[in-house]
Enzyme design. Structure first.
Site, PDB file in Angstrom:
ATOM      1  N   SER A  14      23.631  71.550  23.493  1.00 25.28           N
ATOM      2  CA  SER A  14      22.676  72.594  23.861  1.00 25.28           C
ATOM      3  C   SER A  14      21.491  71.876  24.512  1.00 25.28           C
ATOM      4  CB  SER A  14      22.259  73.428  22.652  1.00 25.28           C
ATOM      5  OG  SER A  14      21.852  72.599  21.585  1.00 25.28           O
ATOM      6  N   GLU A  16      17.387  72.135  25.803  1.00 30.17           N
ATOM      7  CA  GLU A  16      16.114  72.858  25.653  1.00 30.17           C
ATOM      8  C   GLU A  16      15.212  72.634  26.866  1.00 30.17           C
ATOM      9  OE1 GLU A  16      14.270  72.644  21.742  1.00 30.17           O
ATOM     10  OE2 GLU A  16      12.334  72.273  22.716  1.00 30.17           O
ATOM     11  N   ASP A 108       2.324  76.201  15.871  1.00 29.53           N
ATOM     12  CA  ASP A 108       1.061  75.572  15.482  1.00 29.53           C
ATOM     13  C   ASP A 108      -0.086  76.411  16.012  1.00 29.53           C
ATOM     14  OD1 ASP A 108       2.121  73.198  14.222  1.00 29.53           O
ATOM     15  OD2 ASP A 108       2.847  72.683  16.226  1.00 29.53           O
ATOM     16  N   PHE A 213       2.789  61.379  21.539  1.00 26.40           N
ATOM     17  CA  PHE A 213       3.223  62.689  21.050  1.00 26.40           C
ATOM     18  C   PHE A 213       3.898  62.567  19.675  1.00 26.40           C
ATOM     19  CE2 PHE A 213       6.338  66.250  21.061  1.00 26.40           C
ATOM     20  CZ  PHE A 213       5.409  67.287  21.058  1.00 26.40           C
ATOM     21  N   HIS A 263      21.633  68.491  20.481  1.00 24.68           N
ATOM     22  CA  HIS A 263      20.654  69.345  21.163  1.00 24.68           C
ATOM     23  C   HIS A 263      19.698  68.424  21.918  1.00 24.68           C
ATOM     24  CE1 HIS A 263      17.989  72.858  21.662  1.00 24.68           C
ATOM     25  NE2 HIS A 263      16.986  72.034  21.439  1.00 24.68           N
TER      26      HIS A 263
HETATM   27  P1  FAD Z   1       8.102  76.279   8.894  1.00 22.49           P
HETATM   28  O1  FAD Z   1       9.559  76.348   8.820  1.00 22.49           O
HETATM   29  O2  FAD Z   1       7.304  77.419   8.397  1.00 22.49           O
HETATM   30  O3  FAD Z   1       7.576  74.985   8.146  1.00 22.49           O
HETATM   31  C1  FAD Z   1       8.189  73.717   8.275  1.00 22.49           C
HETATM   32  C2  FAD Z   1       7.487  72.743   7.355  1.00 22.49           C
HETATM   33  O4  FAD Z   1       6.149  72.503   7.793  1.00 22.49           O
HETATM   34  C3  FAD Z   1       7.327  73.251   5.928  1.00 22.49           C
HETATM   35  O5  FAD Z   1       7.451  72.163   5.057  1.00 22.49           O
HETATM   36  C4  FAD Z   1       5.928  73.820   5.916  1.00 22.49           C
HETATM   37  O6  FAD Z   1       5.373  73.855   4.629  1.00 22.49           O
HETATM   38  C5  FAD Z   1       5.201  72.842   6.809  1.00 22.49           C
HETATM   39  N1  FAD Z   1       4.037  73.419   7.509  1.00 22.49           N
HETATM   40  C6  FAD Z   1       4.037  73.939   8.747  1.00 22.49           C
HETATM   41  N2  FAD Z   1       2.792  74.342   9.087  1.00 22.49           N
HETATM   42  C7  FAD Z   1       2.024  74.075   8.028  1.00 22.49           C
HETATM   43  C8  FAD Z   1       0.643  74.235   7.759  1.00 22.49           C
HETATM   44  N3  FAD Z   1      -0.195  74.765   8.634  1.00 22.49           N
HETATM   45  N4  FAD Z   1       0.185  73.819   6.561  1.00 22.49           N
HETATM   46  C9  FAD Z   1       1.009  73.264   5.649  1.00 22.49           C
HETATM   47  N5  FAD Z   1       2.330  73.080   5.854  1.00 22.49           N
HETATM   48  C10 FAD Z   1       2.814  73.471   7.020  1.00 22.49           C
HETATM   49  N6  FAD Z   1       6.518  74.863  18.605  1.00 22.49           N
HETATM   50  C11 FAD Z   1       6.105  75.785  19.509  1.00 22.49           C
HETATM   51  O7  FAD Z   1       4.919  76.106  19.555  1.00 22.49           O
HETATM   52  N7  FAD Z   1       6.984  76.370  20.388  1.00 22.49           N
HETATM   53  C12 FAD Z   1       8.307  76.064  20.393  1.00 22.49           C
HETATM   54  O8  FAD Z   1       9.074  76.606  21.197  1.00 22.49           O
HETATM   55  C13 FAD Z   1       8.787  75.093  19.453  1.00 22.49           C
HETATM   56  N8  FAD Z   1      10.096  74.768  19.382  1.00 22.49           N
HETATM   57  C14 FAD Z   1      10.527  73.890  18.419  1.00 22.49           C
HETATM   58  C15 FAD Z   1      11.905  73.598  18.339  1.00 22.49           C
HETATM   59  C16 FAD Z   1      12.373  72.703  17.385  1.00 22.49           C
HETATM   60  C17 FAD Z   1      13.865  72.424  17.304  1.00 22.49           C
HETATM   61  C18 FAD Z   1      11.453  72.063  16.501  1.00 22.49           C
HETATM   62  C19 FAD Z   1      11.958  71.068  15.497  1.00 22.49           C
HETATM   63  C20 FAD Z   1      10.097  72.361  16.562  1.00 22.49           C
HETATM   64  C21 FAD Z   1       9.616  73.284  17.520  1.00 22.49           C
HETATM   65  N9  FAD Z   1       8.260  73.603  17.599  1.00 22.49           N
HETATM   66  C22 FAD Z   1       7.834  74.522  18.547  1.00 22.49           C
HETATM   67  C23 FAD Z   1       7.275  72.984  16.705  1.00 22.49           C
HETATM   68  C24 FAD Z   1       7.001  73.840  15.440  1.00 22.49           C
HETATM   69  O9  FAD Z   1       6.485  75.083  15.813  1.00 22.49           O
HETATM   70  C25 FAD Z   1       6.010  73.106  14.577  1.00 22.49           C
HETATM   71  O10 FAD Z   1       6.585  71.935  14.037  1.00 22.49           O
HETATM   72  C26 FAD Z   1       5.339  73.927  13.472  1.00 22.49           C
HETATM   73  O11 FAD Z   1       4.274  73.167  12.908  1.00 22.49           O
HETATM   74  C27 FAD Z   1       6.261  74.305  12.310  1.00 22.49           C
HETATM   75  O12 FAD Z   1       7.111  75.323  12.670  1.00 22.49           O
HETATM   76  P2  FAD Z   1       8.375  75.633  11.710  1.00 22.49           P
HETATM   77  O13 FAD Z   1       9.040  76.831  12.224  1.00 22.49           O
HETATM   78  O14 FAD Z   1       9.174  74.423  11.516  1.00 22.49           O
HETATM   79  O15 FAD Z   1       7.594  75.976  10.351  1.00 22.49           O
END
Ligand code: FAD
Length: 294
Positions: A14, A16, A108, A213, A263
């Site tokens: 896949s 991205e 974020d 990064f 991926h």
């Molecule tokens: P969750 O599944 O909710 O959390 C993952 C982990 O991080 C948990 O342990 C949680 O407790 C911890 N955590 C996250 N935020 C906090 C916080 N504020 N305080 C305390 N703990 C926290 N970002 C984008 O903006 N756009 C994208 O398109 C994008 N695509 C991504 C694709 C992949 C495959 C990956 C791996 C990351 C991507 N990200 C993207 C980054 C992602 O949004 C960030 O890593 C974000 O901080 C966590 O999102 P999550 O869905 O993993 O969070």
């Protein structure tokens, strides 16, 4: 017999992308898409709001890819800085456009507090997605633990909760050493996670940018990477070859360890990814042929 063929007759991919921001990037974007589509990827995915990119443009890119390619498109969707109504509207729009895959993410925050009235995290988003339609859902996973996670255990619990809530698979943050993924895979098994967790691969186009990064997203760069790349500063061709060799070695080891899908974080460039995928495909085909002859 080499290990590549033992585990995978057809390696799945896949790719991205991120939405382009300038008109002049468009042609290059479609060239990259055209280069990668012949590998019949499982899906193309498009980031959403990553690194400050426009969310509207992301949805437009998803729609254009859906119209102009024969590949399934996965729309990334984050919930930070969005109200529930905004998120629900995006889900409805995607469904009506025929998009059936979502990468569900927390994202974020840029500091805007409006998301207090929104879904709080990827787990809550999965609930909303389930209500919006029968989407295939991917989520993020962190082999080296999310930098903001309270602990490795809470990070694993978070991933398990997302998969138990109905996500179909996870895609990992990128990493550079095969052992990082293999250790994580053992921990996933211990945690009772049996859904696919697909390794995310970042080919290095610019080592110094990647190093900066990676600090933010908690991906460790092995010391020997820094030493090798530093020794080649100013020699773009040598750096390209090194990046290719390192990524190819990582992918081959993963395949030898039984991984059947990769991926790629393409950064909208196909030069390295194309070479990696081509070389992997040739090697697997070659070994398949050898096996048939033997
Ligand atoms: P969750 O599944 O909710 O959390 C993952 C982990 O991080 C948990 O342990 C949680 O407790 C911890 N955590 C996250 N935020 C906090 C916080 N504020 N305080 C305390 N703990 C926290 N970002 C984008 O903006 N756009 C994208 O398109 C994008 N695509 C991504 C694709 C992949 C495959 C990956 C791996 C990351 C991507 N990200 C993207 C980054 C992602 O949004 C960030 O890593 C974000 O901080 C966590 O999102 P999550 O869905 O993993 O969070």
């Amino acid at each position: 017999m080499s290990g590549l063929v033992q585990h995978s007759n057809r390696l799945k991919y896949s790719f991205e992308f991120f939405p382009t921001s300038q008109q002049e990037e468009e042609n290059e974007f479609w060239r990259v898409v055209g280069n990668l589509e012949p590998f019949e990827p499982e899906f193309f995915s498009v980031t959403y709001g990553a690194l400050g990119s426009a969310r509207k443009k992301s949805l437009e890119t998803v729609e254009q890819l859906h119209i102009h390619t024969n590949t399934q498109i996965a729309a990334h969707l984050t919930v930070v800085d969005s109200t529930k109504a905004d998120t629900d509207f995006v889900l409805e729009t995607l469904w009506n456009q025929g998009i059936r895959r979502i990468v569900a993410l927390t994202g974020d925050s840029r500091g805007d507090q409006s998301w207090n009235s929104g879904y709080h995290n990827a787990l809550e988003l999965i609930g909303a997605i389930k209500k919006a339609g029968d989407f295939d859902i991917s989520v993020a996973a962190y082999p080296e633990v999310h930098p903001k996670a309270e602990s490795a255990q809470s990070d694993m619990d978070c991933l398990k909760a997302k998969l138990d809530a109905g996500a179909n698979r996870a895609i990992t943050q990128y990493f550079f050493e095969v052992d990082t993924f293999l250790r994580y895979r053992d921990q996933l098994a211990k945690a009772g996670i049996d859904k696919p967790v697909i390794p995310g691969i970042l080919p290095i186009h610019d080592f110094f940018k990647v190093r900066k990064f990676s600090k933010r997203c908690g991906a460790t760069i092995p010391d020997y990477y820094a030493i090798h790349f530093a020794g080649m500063e100013g020699n773009a061709a040598a750096q390209h070859q090194l990046a290719l060799d390192l990524a190819l070695e990582l992918c081959e080891k993963l395949v030898q360890e039984g991984v059947d899908q990769l991926h790629f974080y393409t950064l909208n460039r196909s030069d390295l990814v194309l070479q990696i995928v081509k070389q992997l495909s040739y090697k697997i085909e070659f070994e398949n042929n050898l096996q048939q002859v033997a």
